[in-house]
Design a protein around this motif. Sequence first.
Motif, short mmCIF file in Angstrom:
data_model
loop_
_atom_site.label_atom_id
_atom_site.label_comp_id
_atom_site.label_asym_id
_atom_site.label_seq_id
_atom_site.Cartn_x
_atom_site.Cartn_y
_atom_site.Cartn_z
N ASP A 178 18.47 65.20 42.39
CA ASP A 178 17.91 64.60 41.28
C ASP A 178 18.59 63.32 41.04
O ASP A 178 17.65 62.32 41.03
N LYS A 234 17.24 61.07 43.87
CA LYS A 234 15.88 60.72 43.57
C LYS A 234 15.81 59.64 42.60
O LYS A 234 14.85 58.50 43.00
N SER A 235 16.53 59.58 41.71
CA SER A 235 16.32 58.77 40.48
C SER A 235 16.80 57.34 41.07
O SER A 235 16.34 56.37 40.48
#
Length: 176
Positions: free
Chosen positions: A168, A171-172
Amino acid sequence: MRAYYFDDIPGDKRLLHDSGNPVSDNILKSIGVLHWHIPTSQQDQIDTVAEERSYKNRDTITITKQGLGDLYEAKLKSFYEEHMHEDEEIRYILEGSGFFDVREHPSDSWIRCQLDAGDLLVLPAGIYHRFTLDENNSIKALRLFKDEPKWTPLNRGGSTDVNPYRVDYLKSLAVN
Ligand code: KMT
Ligand code: NI
């Protein structure tokens, strides 16, 4: 707080290891690292930041030979192993000083953040980092956390690379 690229020269980790290349706030922001300076005489301002960012709990940690006793060497060793957490790591320095090294992405270079009293640092969940004392061998810090402290260190490696919080985090960065 001062940030610069780590020189990667082997030797005592407690020395500066300053490559001479500074790191800007924009670079730090690009990897999700935030920082503020709040003089320790105005500590009530910490409450404002804590409220804004929903940090409901806190404790203090004193990293000195005296403060940690028998755990001193083992703790320092684990702090300097490259690791991540499944939650933000938030530290407000009350006394002393030390270095938080964070990995830049995608270069994978080490950025060294030099913290002194009054510096507040927020590392995002999933970022690889490590901590060391400097030559003064003493730091006292406030540790803030949202709910339950989830700061089990997950050392870098194959299984941590696929941890959902790590995925995550990467991805951010991709969308920014
Ligand atoms: C950590 O998780 O790496 C730490 O808590 C470092 C010490 S806080 C000054
Ligand atoms: Ni950590």
